[in-house]
Structure formats: C-alpha cells, structure tokens
Motif scaffolding. Structure first.
Motif, PDB file in Angstrom:
ATOM      1  N   LEU A 161      11.540   6.229 -17.130  1.00 25.68           N
ATOM      2  CA  LEU A 161      11.862   5.916 -18.522  1.00 25.68           C
ATOM      3  C   LEU A 161      11.148   6.895 -19.447  1.00 25.68           C
ATOM      4  CD1 LEU A 161      12.151   2.044 -18.351  1.00 25.68           C
ATOM      5  CD2 LEU A 161      13.949   3.741 -18.699  1.00 25.68           C
ATOM      6  N   PRO A 162      11.561   6.951 -20.725  1.00 24.20           N
ATOM      7  CA  PRO A 162      11.150   8.083 -21.574  1.00 24.20           C
ATOM      8  C   PRO A 162       9.643   8.218 -21.816  1.00 24.20           C
ATOM      9  CG  PRO A 162      12.489   6.492 -22.816  1.00 24.20           C
ATOM     10  CD  PRO A 162      12.608   6.127 -21.377  1.00 24.20           C
ATOM     11  N   PHE A 163       8.914   7.111 -21.879  1.00 31.87           N
ATOM     12  CA  PHE A 163       7.465   7.258 -22.087  1.00 31.87           C
ATOM     13  C   PHE A 163       6.844   8.017 -20.909  1.00 31.87           C
ATOM     14  CE2 PHE A 163       3.056   5.795 -21.682  1.00 31.87           C
ATOM     15  CZ  PHE A 163       2.575   6.034 -22.958  1.00 31.87           C
ATOM     16  N   GLU A 165       3.910  20.874 -19.190  1.00 33.42           N
ATOM     17  CA  GLU A 165       3.800  21.885 -20.248  1.00 33.42           C
ATOM     18  C   GLU A 165       2.386  22.446 -20.305  1.00 33.42           C
ATOM     19  OE1 GLU A 165       5.302  20.615 -24.016  1.00 33.42           O
ATOM     20  OE2 GLU A 165       4.935  22.567 -24.963  1.00 33.42           O
ATOM     21  N   ALA A 166       1.394  21.578 -20.099  1.00 34.96           N
ATOM     22  CA  ALA A 166       0.005  22.053 -20.116  1.00 34.96           C
ATOM     23  C   ALA A 166      -0.197  23.130 -19.050  1.00 34.96           C
ATOM     24  CB  ALA A 166      -0.949  20.885 -19.884  1.00 34.96           C
ATOM     25  N   GLU A 206      12.035  14.739 -24.699  1.00 35.98           N
ATOM     26  CA  GLU A 206      11.271  15.995 -24.706  1.00 35.98           C
ATOM     27  C   GLU A 206      11.571  16.808 -25.959  1.00 35.98           C
ATOM     28  OE1 GLU A 206      10.657  17.577 -20.320  1.00 35.98           O
ATOM     29  OE2 GLU A 206      12.739  17.008 -20.601  1.00 35.98           O
ATOM     30  N   LEU A 245      -9.068  14.620 -25.433  1.00 34.12           N
ATOM     31  CA  LEU A 245      -8.129  15.493 -24.730  1.00 34.12           C
ATOM     32  C   LEU A 245      -7.350  16.356 -25.728  1.00 34.12           C
ATOM     33  CD1 LEU A 245      -7.309  16.081 -21.842  1.00 34.12           C
ATOM     34  CD2 LEU A 245      -5.527  14.343 -22.041  1.00 34.12           C
ATOM     35  N   MET A 256       0.128  20.973 -27.786  1.00 35.04           N
ATOM     36  CA  MET A 256      -0.262  19.925 -26.828  1.00 35.04           C
ATOM     37  C   MET A 256      -0.885  18.749 -27.565  1.00 35.04           C
ATOM     38  SD  MET A 256       0.459  20.753 -23.720  1.00 35.04           S
ATOM     39  CE  MET A 256      -0.506  19.417 -23.022  1.00 35.04           C
ATOM     40  N   ILE A 291       0.750   1.247 -17.739  1.00 30.69           N
ATOM     41  CA  ILE A 291       1.583   1.788 -18.819  1.00 30.69           C
ATOM     42  C   ILE A 291       2.529   2.882 -18.319  1.00 30.69           C
ATOM     43  CG2 ILE A 291      -0.012   1.219 -20.706  1.00 30.69           C
ATOM     44  CD1 ILE A 291      -0.942   4.143 -20.737  1.00 30.69           C
ATOM     45  N   ASP A 311      10.918  12.466 -12.803  1.00 27.52           N
ATOM     46  CA  ASP A 311      11.718  12.337 -14.034  1.00 27.52           C
ATOM     47  C   ASP A 311      13.204  12.241 -13.715  1.00 27.52           C
ATOM     48  OD1 ASP A 311       9.350  12.604 -15.325  1.00 27.52           O
ATOM     49  OD2 ASP A 311       9.842  14.460 -16.382  1.00 27.52           O
ATOM     50  N   TRP A 312      13.617  12.995 -12.707  1.00 25.82           N
ATOM     51  CA  TRP A 312      15.040  13.015 -12.361  1.00 25.82           C
ATOM     52  C   TRP A 312      15.491  11.726 -11.686  1.00 25.82           C
ATOM     53  CZ3 TRP A 312      14.814  18.635 -10.041  1.00 25.82           C
ATOM     54  CH2 TRP A 312      15.035  19.558 -11.073  1.00 25.82           C
ATOM     55  N   ILE A 337       3.023  10.839 -28.553  1.00 27.05           N
ATOM     56  CA  ILE A 337       3.198   9.879 -27.452  1.00 27.05           C
ATOM     57  C   ILE A 337       2.386   8.606 -27.715  1.00 27.05           C
ATOM     58  CG2 ILE A 337       2.609   9.459 -25.021  1.00 27.05           C
ATOM     59  CD1 ILE A 337       3.445  12.339 -24.420  1.00 27.05           C
ATOM     60  N   ARG A 345       8.467  16.693 -11.699  1.00 30.30           N
ATOM     61  CA  ARG A 345       9.840  16.730 -12.209  1.00 30.30           C
ATOM     62  C   ARG A 345      10.778  15.866 -11.365  1.00 30.30           C
ATOM     63  NH1 ARG A 345      12.930  22.408 -12.252  1.00 30.30           N
ATOM     64  NH2 ARG A 345      12.418  22.089 -10.056  1.00 30.30           N
ATOM     65  N   ILE A 379       8.438   9.940 -18.756  1.00 36.96           N
ATOM     66  CA  ILE A 379       8.977  11.307 -18.776  1.00 36.96           C
ATOM     67  C   ILE A 379       8.178  12.149 -19.772  1.00 36.96           C
ATOM     68  CG2 ILE A 379      10.971  12.714 -19.461  1.00 36.96           C
ATOM     69  CD1 ILE A 379      12.792  10.497 -18.348  1.00 36.96           C
ATOM     70  N   ALA A 380       7.887  11.587 -20.939  1.00 38.88           N
ATOM     71  CA  ALA A 380       7.148  12.331 -21.967  1.00 38.88           C
ATOM     72  C   ALA A 380       5.759  12.718 -21.460  1.00 38.88           C
ATOM     73  CB  ALA A 380       7.049  11.505 -23.245  1.00 38.88           C
ATOM     74  N   ILE A 381       5.077  11.767 -20.832  1.00 41.58           N
ATOM     75  CA  ILE A 381       3.744  12.048 -20.287  1.00 41.58           C
ATOM     76  C   ILE A 381       3.826  13.179 -19.254  1.00 41.58           C
ATOM     77  CG2 ILE A 381       1.910  11.129 -18.797  1.00 41.58           C
ATOM     78  CD1 ILE A 381       1.629   9.828 -21.429  1.00 41.58           C
ATOM     79  N   LEU A 432      -4.841  13.913 -18.580  1.00 47.55           N
ATOM     80  CA  LEU A 432      -3.790  13.085 -19.157  1.00 47.55           C
ATOM     81  C   LEU A 432      -3.285  12.087 -18.115  1.00 47.55           C
ATOM     82  CD1 LEU A 432      -1.844  12.281 -21.344  1.00 47.55           C
ATOM     83  CD2 LEU A 432      -0.476  14.307 -20.839  1.00 47.55           C
ATOM     84  N   ARG A 476      17.405   7.542 -20.901  1.00 53.17           N
ATOM     85  CA  ARG A 476      17.358   8.751 -20.056  1.00 53.17           C
ATOM     86  C   ARG A 476      18.388   9.778 -20.532  1.00 53.17           C
ATOM     87  NH1 ARG A 476      15.054   9.285 -15.511  1.00 53.17           N
ATOM     88  NH2 ARG A 476      16.820  10.426 -14.662  1.00 53.17           N
ATOM     89  N   TRP A 488      10.955   3.779 -27.279  1.00 51.44           N
ATOM     90  CA  TRP A 488      11.606   4.937 -26.678  1.00 51.44           C
ATOM     91  C   TRP A 488      12.659   4.542 -25.650  1.00 51.44           C
ATOM     92  CZ3 TRP A 488       7.293   9.201 -25.940  1.00 51.44           C
ATOM     93  CH2 TRP A 488       6.879   9.607 -27.213  1.00 51.44           C
ATOM     94  N   SER A 516       6.205  15.359 -18.751  1.00 52.53           N
ATOM     95  CA  SER A 516       6.666  16.606 -19.373  1.00 52.53           C
ATOM     96  C   SER A 516       5.488  17.332 -20.019  1.00 52.53           C
ATOM     97  CB  SER A 516       7.743  16.268 -20.412  1.00 52.53           C
ATOM     98  OG  SER A 516       8.121  17.411 -21.134  1.00 52.53           O
ATOM     99  N   LEU A 517       4.620  16.554 -20.664  1.00 55.25           N
ATOM    100  CA  LEU A 517       3.461  17.155 -21.322  1.00 55.25           C
ATOM    101  C   LEU A 517       2.470  17.700 -20.291  1.00 55.25           C
ATOM    102  CD1 LEU A 517       2.482  17.608 -24.180  1.00 55.25           C
ATOM    103  CD2 LEU A 517       1.288  15.425 -24.093  1.00 55.25           C
TER     104      LEU A 517
END
Lengths: 370, 370
Positions: free
Chosen positions: B179-181, B191-192, A257, A188, A216, B317, B284-285, A223, B281, B183-185, B220, A237, A231, B187-188
């Motif tokens: 949680l941040p992991f 972004e893609a 982020e 990916l 990306m 995960i 995430d919120w 990650i 989103r 959120i990171a996924i 992803l 948060r 994290w 978010s990415l």
C-alpha cells in the motif's frame, strides 16, 4: 543562502542584544510578522499565531498582500478566526528564512551569513521574540495564543515564560515535549541534509546546494505529515501514466511517489537548509519537563491560563493525539478550563492545514466562547 | 558488492534458464538454504520458511552451523516450530546477497557482477525458486509454509502459483499487496541509495561504497520497523552520556539517535545495495489483485489451502494488521479455515523477531493443531 520574504511583510526589531536560552545573543535581530483586523481601543482582542517549522507570517490575505496565505480558510471576516472581531498577529519563527533573523541572515559581527555561527536556537527564544512583537504592537495581554505543530510548543513557551500574557490558548497538533519517534524522524532528516556533500558544513550557495539532502528531508517529512489511511484512499496502487513515469529503472512508478516528488520540488529550493537544521533541532530539545522538576505534567501545570483547547488528528504519527491530551491534562492540573478534542481526521499531522471541516468548527467554537 | 554467506549454507541449483516473471531469465542460478530436523518417510512433515528482505537462510543453529540464527527462539527441539516433529527448510530469497543468486552475483553471460543487469525481480520469482528447493528435497506437499514480512508475500505467491503445495500457511506481519505508505517509505529508502554519488548507477565497490545512502535507508527502515509506543518506554528523552555524544553540533545527542546509528553500522557494509534495491522494489510491485481481476480479496480467495493463520502486531505501521486481517478474510473466502490474530505487541513490524512471548504461542498453537 536566500531568504524568502513575502511582499507586505512587516518587521519588528528585537532588543539588541537578544540573549538566547542556550547561550550567545543576537544583535540587531528582527521578527517578521503580519496582522489582520483592528486592535480594540483597550487592546483586548489580540490573537497571536505561532507556526510550524516552515510557514512564513503570511497566514492569510490582507491589504499588504492579497495573495492567499497558508491558513487562508481559517483567518478572515466571518472565518473561524474572525477578523471582524479579532486583531490577529502571525509571526514568522525566529531562526526561519522567511523574514525573521536566522542562520540565512547576515551576522552583523562578520558581515557574512550566520550559517552555523547562529546561536543554538531554542523554542523558548522564538517564544520570547514573538511576545516582543506583540508588546510592540501595544498588546499587554492576548485574548488567545494559537500554535500549530512546532508552534504548539512555542505557544506553551510563550505562556510559561510570560505569565499572564494570554487569557486563553489553542494548541493544535502540538506537544509539551519531543518524544523519541519524532526525534528519530527529525534526526534522520537533519542527517540527510548533513550527509549531502554539498551541505559542506553549512557553506553552500545557490550553485552548490544540498538539493539531495533537502529532497530526502522533505519527502520524509511529507510521509510523516500525512497518514497511511489517507493515502490508501487517495493513491492506492495507482501507477503514473506512461508519459509521467521515469525511464530510470528505479524511478517514479506509483502516484504516491510522484506526489512526494512534487512536494520536494516545491520545497527544496525555497527553504534554507541551515535554518531547517536549527528549527528542527529546537523541537527535539523542547521539553516542558525542564520546568516541572523532570515531570512534563508538572511543567504544564505551572502554566497560568484561564481557558485552553488542545486538538489534533487521531491519525497524526508525528505529534500523536496523546500529546494533545497531555497538554490539556497538564493545563487543567494548573487550573485552566482545558479541553482536548481528538478529531477523526484522516490527514495526519497536516490535517490542520487541510481539514477545515473539522478544525474550523473546533477553533471557532472555542473562540466564540471567549 | 560482496556476498555474505553463513558457514554451512547449502545450495540448490535452479533449472537453467530460470525465467523471471517480468522478463529475462537467470542462467546457472542457485538458492541458498538450510534445514533442521528430519524428513519423515512419507515426506509429510516439511515446513518452508520464507523471510523478510534482509535475513539469510540461517534461521537457527544446526549441525552445519551452531551459531544462533535470526529466529533462534522459534526453531528447534521443543520450540514453537518443533524440529523434533517438523523438517524445516529456510531459504535465502532469490535476489539476496546471502547465498542465493542476486545482483551481487556473477552474471555468467559477462563474467562480471550482475549489478543492474539482473532481471527485474518479482516476489513470484522468489516463490518459484523456493518451491524448487523444496521439491528437490523430496517434498511434494508441505505441511506448512510460513512467511514473515516480505516472506508473507512470498508465501502467498508460493501457494498461488503452486496449488496444493502446502496444506497450511502462517502469514506473519505480511500482506497481499503493498500500500502507498509502505511504497513511499521503500521508495525513499531506494532514493537515498540512488542519490548517494558513490552508488554510481550500481557500479560501486568496497572502496567507493554508497555508505551514506545505505545508512539513511537502514535508519529509515528501523524507524518503520518499530513503534513510537515502544520507543517512548525504551528511550524516552534520555540523552547519551557526554563521552558517547558527538562534538558535531548536529551530531548524536539522544539515546534513540545512537540506537539508530548502531543499527545502521551493523547493516551498511553487510548488505549489498543493489540487492537491497531489487528486493525492496519487488515488494512494491507485489499485488495479489493481479490474480483476482483487480480485487485483492478475490486474488486471495483463488488460493487453495486447508488452514491458515495470519498474525501481526497492532503497532506495525509498515505492514499494518489490517493487512493480515485481509489475508485471513481472503483465504477464508477461498475455503480455508483461516484465523487472524492481532497481537498487542509494542515492537511494531519487528515484533515477530523479538516478541516471542506473544508470537511463539500463536505459531505453536497453530502447528500443534495440524
């Protein structure tokens, strides 16, 4: 594109032609390396370090380059890899853009950059190139070969292809073969680069550069290099301060982020996209089962080494500790005094780059026994 | 772009205006839903199902649409959610493109698609919309509200915002906060999509469509929906047959790559990119700590429900089982008879969609006790 070579880097010219495992050969190729400490009169105190995908050969400060290296806490006088005792060599991987010949280097046949005309690169090619450096330095047998991450694969290939080249081995967050989750992640990452129109089949330059694809790829890498557990504690948060946040309705909002964004920014223009593709793919291809009639443990057991240590972090999702356990099991089946240590490190795959409290003593303890 | 509405879908008109938690309001909005079974005379046998990000309301075959649904094995006569006993309602999430009003719907104020003019969507908005459907069907109190994945968040919001709305709750692979992991996924993934030039600030159409971005986002997603363990057994390092493999030097080579490609192909043109951004989103919120003075357990404990079951897969995960454990603990602190079951399912976050051997009995057992 551009090569990124730290000051003070030394170079070793590979035999020319230098044939590659999957076909083709390099002409006039070189390997970048650095050293620390002094080689004994009997050349018996040498340690070779082979690296992950992105590092250069500047693992630590030395006379030629006093800037801190990427493994500064691990290499130096009195440190876990004690340069008062050991002569340490770190090579930049063949195929990289940090001094060794790779897709971002000039192809002497054309006078142009190799780009995708670079031969298909295997981990085994990097291993043979690294051994050539070591021999040129007057070392017939290493005290130890240490490999991190991708370098864990390279180190196993060093041992396999050059029986007797090292008396011992430390495999850190490495593996004997790529498994599908890691292949999927890397596939990916490569797709992100290739889908970026500015990648342009490998024909980009500094103006038309596949920045989105590299961004990306790097974020996805970061990650998978860390862990959810770390994290949770580190970012939770927590939101960005309003002056850091983005006006973009889907822009940065959470600290995690912004952390990814920072990592991307420090990487995107400092690693060549084609080199990234080649090195990434070489990991997917690597499989010691090829040398064990389809059985990875048999492939490992065909390696001859006296002592080995395989270590990793229990939170690693990219090279999970089961793979380091397997390395130890396989080497033991081949006759090595091999140990496995799964460290309770929250930092995932990257733990060896940051959790020196746990990785330092493990490496020091093993080397002290040699 | 296009909405994707299964035949036989029913629609409920929301009150107009329908105010949104973060500001703004929808006018003339609707929620798509389907039902199974019959409502008792006292309307006491109703179960509401709220879904993950992408499913439509067609969870199972019914008279209006005999095609199998996405949770076919779980809903029907004699099945774990037994429609001989229960009147089951499944709603398509507000903000989706599968019948409920979302960014791919017409904005009555402009006569054009909402696109990014859709109000900022919260999980809580979807919860209020779902309850409005249920009440319109004559149900004052649900026997149970069941939520999967994102729907696990929605279900908790249903209970929190409408005290007494349900006597029981099943939270499947859900969580009380992002949680941040994760959120990171997400978010990415967003972004893609946003980096794809054809996304064009949300102004794409079927010709100029952000296919690359959606492809990356979906792949992803699939990587994080399953587990490394499952893939080791399922794909290992098996290569594609030469006739399936790609001529592209960095193209598909391993079965796991082809699997991701297939998933992407079945998704990319069948889910609206802007809807994806909004729903992603909203996850995430989501944070029940907002309702507990910054303490997520206190937020959960403020929910009133008699009985609850929180279940998930130990290999998840994206919504790790610790989060389902937390849901059970928090609801128990609020007075519920709440249980947690972490299932030994290899399929990760998606296990509830495929591992009916484990999820079926857990859900059936809980409902049988009601």
């Amino acid at each position: 594109m551009t090569e990124f070579i730290p000051p003070g880097t030394r170079f070793h010219a590979l035999p020319s032609p230098f044939p590659c495992k999957r076909g083709g050969a390099l002409h006039g190729a070189r390997v970048a390396y650095e050293t620390w400490g002094a080689l004994d009169a009997d050349a018996g105190n040498a340690i070779l370090i082979v690296t992950g995908l992105s590092p250069d050969a500047h693992a630590a400060a030395n006379e030629a380059n006093p800037a801190p290296g990427w493994w500064e806490a691990m290499i130096g006088p009195g440190k876990p890899i004690d340069t008062d005792r050991w002569f340490v060599v770190c090579v930049n991987s063949l195929g990289s853009c940090k001094g060794s010949t790779g897709p971002a280097s000039i192809n002497p046949a054309s006078g142009e950059l190799y780009r995708l005309d670079f031969p298909e690169l295997s981990i085994e090619d990097g291993a043979r190139a690294a051994v050539d450096v070591v021999r040129a330095l007057g070392v017939e047998q290493l005290a130890c070969v240490i490999g991190n991450s991708m370098g864990g694969m390279t180190a196993l290939a060093v041992l396999l292809l050059h029986p007797g080249i090292a008396r011992s081995h430390i495999n850190i967050s490495g593996s004997a073969q790529a498994l599908p989750f890691s292949i999927a992640i890397r596939s990916l990452q490569r797709e992100a680069i290739r889908l970026d129109p500015r990648w342009n089949g490998g024909h980009y330059d500094n103006e038309a550069y596949p920045e989105s694809g590299m961004r990306m790829a790097r974020k996805l890498g970061v990650i998978t290099y860390r862990s959810a557990l770390e994290w949770d504690g580190r970012f939770g948060r927590v939101r960005l301060d309003s002056d850091q946040a983005d006006d973009d309705p889907f822009g940065l909002e959470f600290q995690v982020e912004s952390y990814l964004e920072g990592h991307a920014r420090r990487f995107v223009r400092f690693f060549d996209p084609n080199c990234y593709l080649y090195l990434s793919r070489s990991m997917d291809w690597f499989d010691l089962a090829e040398y064990g009639d389809g059985d990875v443990l048999a492939g490992l057991a065909s390696i001859r080494v006296d002592k080995a240590l395989a270590i990793g972090a229990n939170t690693d999702i990219l090279f999970p500790v089961q793979q380091q356990q397997q390395v130890a099991d396989g080497l033991r089946a081949g006759g090595a005094d091999a140990r496995f240590i799964g460290l309770e490190s929250p930092q995932g795959h990257d733990a060896f780059l940051v959790d020196f409290e746990r990785f330092g003593p493990a490496v020091r303890g093993f080397l002290d026994e040699l």
